[in-house]
Design a protein around this motif. Structure first.
Motif, short mmCIF file in Angstrom:
data_model
loop_
_atom_site.label_atom_id
_atom_site.label_comp_id
_atom_site.label_asym_id
_atom_site.label_seq_id
_atom_site.Cartn_x
_atom_site.Cartn_y
_atom_site.Cartn_z
N ASN A 22 13.15 21.64 61.19
CA ASN A 22 12.12 21.45 61.51
C ASN A 22 11.80 21.21 63.11
OD1 ASN A 22 11.05 21.94 59.03
ND2 ASN A 22 11.50 19.62 58.51
N ALA A 23 13.25 20.63 63.61
CA ALA A 23 13.20 20.31 65.00
C ALA A 23 12.93 21.71 66.16
CB ALA A 23 14.40 19.38 64.77
N GLN A 24 13.81 22.90 65.16
CA GLN A 24 13.61 23.19 66.30
C GLN A 24 11.90 24.30 66.35
OE1 GLN A 24 15.99 27.56 65.10
NE2 GLN A 24 14.13 28.71 65.40
N GLN A 25 11.33 23.94 65.17
CA GLN A 25 9.73 24.60 64.91
C GLN A 25 9.05 23.09 66.08
OE1 GLN A 25 8.86 25.14 60.83
NE2 GLN A 25 9.41 26.99 60.66
N ALA A 26 9.48 21.80 65.79
CA ALA A 26 8.61 21.63 66.90
C ALA A 26 9.29 21.20 68.14
CB ALA A 26 8.59 19.74 66.27
N ASN A 27 10.16 22.08 68.90
CA ASN A 27 10.30 22.26 70.07
C ASN A 27 11.45 20.38 69.93
OD1 ASN A 27 10.24 24.29 71.14
ND2 ASN A 27 8.11 23.99 71.61
N GLU A 28 12.09 20.54 69.21
CA GLU A 28 12.44 18.65 69.26
C GLU A 28 13.76 19.01 69.97
OE1 GLU A 28 9.17 16.52 66.42
OE2 GLU A 28 11.41 16.99 66.17
N LEU A 29 13.95 19.75 69.89
CA LEU A 29 15.87 20.47 70.15
C LEU A 29 16.01 21.88 71.13
CD1 LEU A 29 18.07 19.37 67.02
CD2 LEU A 29 17.95 18.42 68.99
N PRO A 30 17.32 21.77 71.54
CA PRO A 30 16.44 22.95 72.83
C PRO A 30 17.91 23.97 71.56
CG PRO A 30 18.39 21.69 73.52
CD PRO A 30 17.50 20.27 72.59
N ILE A 31 17.18 24.53 69.87
CA ILE A 31 18.22 25.11 69.30
C ILE A 31 17.28 26.56 68.70
CG2 ILE A 31 19.59 23.38 68.79
CD1 ILE A 31 17.97 23.31 65.90
N GLU A 32 18.10 27.58 68.77
CA GLU A 32 17.11 28.59 68.20
C GLU A 32 18.51 29.01 66.75
OE1 GLU A 32 17.86 32.02 70.56
OE2 GLU A 32 16.93 33.61 68.31
N ILE A 33 17.91 29.36 65.75
CA ILE A 33 18.63 28.94 64.85
C ILE A 33 18.76 30.67 64.12
CG2 ILE A 33 19.16 28.69 61.76
CD1 ILE A 33 17.66 25.90 61.94
N VAL A 34 19.98 31.06 64.73
CA VAL A 34 20.26 32.73 64.29
C VAL A 34 20.19 33.00 63.00
CG1 VAL A 34 20.56 32.86 67.22
CG2 VAL A 34 22.87 32.18 65.69
N GLY A 35 21.10 31.95 62.49
CA GLY A 35 21.41 32.87 61.22
C GLY A 35 22.01 31.50 60.56
N VAL A 36 21.72 31.78 58.99
CA VAL A 36 22.27 31.47 57.90
C VAL A 36 22.91 31.99 56.86
CG1 VAL A 36 21.96 29.92 55.67
CG2 VAL A 36 20.16 29.36 57.94
N ILE A 37 24.48 31.97 56.55
CA ILE A 37 25.18 31.87 55.54
C ILE A 37 25.42 31.19 54.63
CG2 ILE A 37 27.35 33.21 55.48
CD1 ILE A 37 28.16 33.82 58.81
N SER A 38 24.85 31.92 53.26
CA SER A 38 25.34 30.95 52.35
C SER A 38 26.77 31.57 51.54
CB SER A 38 23.95 31.49 51.94
OG SER A 38 23.96 30.51 49.80
N ASN A 39 27.14 31.06 50.63
CA ASN A 39 28.54 31.17 50.02
C ASN A 39 27.72 31.20 48.39
OD1 ASN A 39 28.41 28.66 49.58
ND2 ASN A 39 31.00 28.54 48.06
N ARG A 40 26.28 31.00 47.95
CA ARG A 40 26.09 30.76 46.66
C ARG A 40 24.17 31.68 46.36
NH1 ARG A 40 27.78 26.42 42.66
NH2 ARG A 40 25.89 27.91 41.65
N GLU A 41 24.56 32.69 45.77
CA GLU A 41 23.45 32.67 45.62
C GLU A 41 22.15 31.99 45.52
OE1 GLU A 41 24.47 36.23 42.38
OE2 GLU A 41 24.21 37.03 44.13
N ASP A 42 22.14 31.04 44.58
CA ASP A 42 21.32 30.41 44.01
C ASP A 42 21.01 28.83 44.98
OD1 ASP A 42 23.70 28.83 43.78
OD2 ASP A 42 23.57 28.78 41.72
N ALA A 43 22.06 29.10 46.38
CA ALA A 43 21.25 27.97 47.35
C ALA A 43 20.24 27.80 47.49
CB ALA A 43 22.35 28.42 48.26
N TYR A 44 18.95 26.56 46.89
CA TYR A 44 18.07 27.06 47.74
C TYR A 44 17.43 26.99 49.48
CZ TYR A 44 12.67 24.80 48.21
OH TYR A 44 11.63 25.30 48.75
N ALA A 45 18.44 26.12 49.89
CA ALA A 45 18.88 26.96 51.62
C ALA A 45 18.28 27.49 52.01
CB ALA A 45 20.57 26.39 52.55
N ILE A 46 18.36 28.81 50.71
CA ILE A 46 18.75 30.52 51.30
C ILE A 46 16.65 30.66 51.23
CG2 ILE A 46 17.98 33.36 50.48
CD1 ILE A 46 21.02 32.19 49.42
N GLU A 47 16.02 30.04 50.45
CA GLU A 47 13.81 29.69 50.66
C GLU A 47 14.51 29.20 51.99
OE1 GLU A 47 13.18 31.51 48.65
OE2 GLU A 47 15.57 32.08 47.22
N ARG A 48 15.10 28.48 52.71
CA ARG A 48 14.17 27.56 53.38
C ARG A 48 14.59 28.58 55.03
NH1 ARG A 48 14.58 21.88 52.28
NH2 ARG A 48 15.41 21.09 50.02
#
Ligand code: GRF
Length: 225
Positions: A22-48
């Protein structure tokens, strides 16, 4: 300002990841999330991550019924982090313990958000343990990840007062709200160069050493709750 390239490691719901998205999309933080690594295939974070068009690598620890050895996970994760050219690795609810070899070989410093006022309550079940210990204050910490679990330099802490009727569940919810403030704040400080990102500086630093003459000693403690 140059954007800080973040790789986020997750195992679960990913509400902290969502805050960063949300912060990246709103330009509230100088970040670019280049990737997400999950060690669980059922993690809801993957959908996000997928919903936000962020690269996802699922390195499941139980793929095909077999447990992936941590060394194998780490080998793939390192390759991925190198490919994404991450400047900073954020553990946001990542539930595997990383080896010293991985941490040393990692191309970027690693920070973790931990749900207690470290050095109190390292490890799991932090909220229940805080209640059992009769703590008056509780909260969360963002710290540099080193080979010793939950023991690297603490950068920031968000503190709340434990209420008489708090339970482990209510504390978890209240601390989560603090996490959504302290993690982006800490990343902003890193992006602005207030907290150095040179791994070596943190590996040698003593707890409480001065970051700069005019700044408070680490960790910065914020009364947020
Ligand atoms: C947070 O409480 C964090 O402190 C801990 O794991 C939880 C992750 O929550 N390390 P979420 O996946 O970000 O919702």
């Amino acid at each position: 300002m140059k954007k800080l390239k973040l790789a986020v490691l997750v195992s679960g719901s990913g509400t902290n990841l969502q805050t960063l998205i949300n912060a990246q999309q709103a330009n509230e933080l100088p970040i670019e999330i280049v990737g997400v690594i999950s060690n669980r295939e059922d993690a809801y974070a993957i959908e996000r991550a997928k919903n936000a068009n962020i690269n996802v690598a699922v390195l499941s620890h139980t793929s095909s019924g077999k447990r992936m050895a941590i060394k194998t996970f780490e080998k793939h994760a390192l390759k991925q982090l190198q490919e994404w050219q991450a400047d900073l690795v954020v553990l946001a609810g990542f539930m595997r313990v990383l080896s010293g070899d991985f941490i040393n070989a990692c191309p970027a410093p690693i920070i973790n958000i931990h749900p207690s006022l470290l050095p109190k309550f390292k490890g799991l079940d932090t909220h229940a343990r805080a209640i059992d210990a009769g703590e008056e204050e509780h909260g969360c910490s963002v710290h540099i990840v080193t080979a010793e679990l939950d023991s690297g330099q603490i950068l920031t802490q968000a503190v709340l007062q434990v209420a008489d009727d708090d339970t482990a569940d209510t504390l978890q919810q209240r601390v989560h709200q603090l996490e959504y403030q302290i993690l982006p704040f800490t990343i902003a400080m890193i992006a602005k160069g207030v907290f150095a990102t040179d791994k070596a500086e943190y590996l040698d630093v003593q707890q409480g050493e001065i970051v700069a003459e005019c700044l408070p000693r680490l960790p910065w403690k914020l009364q947020l709750g």
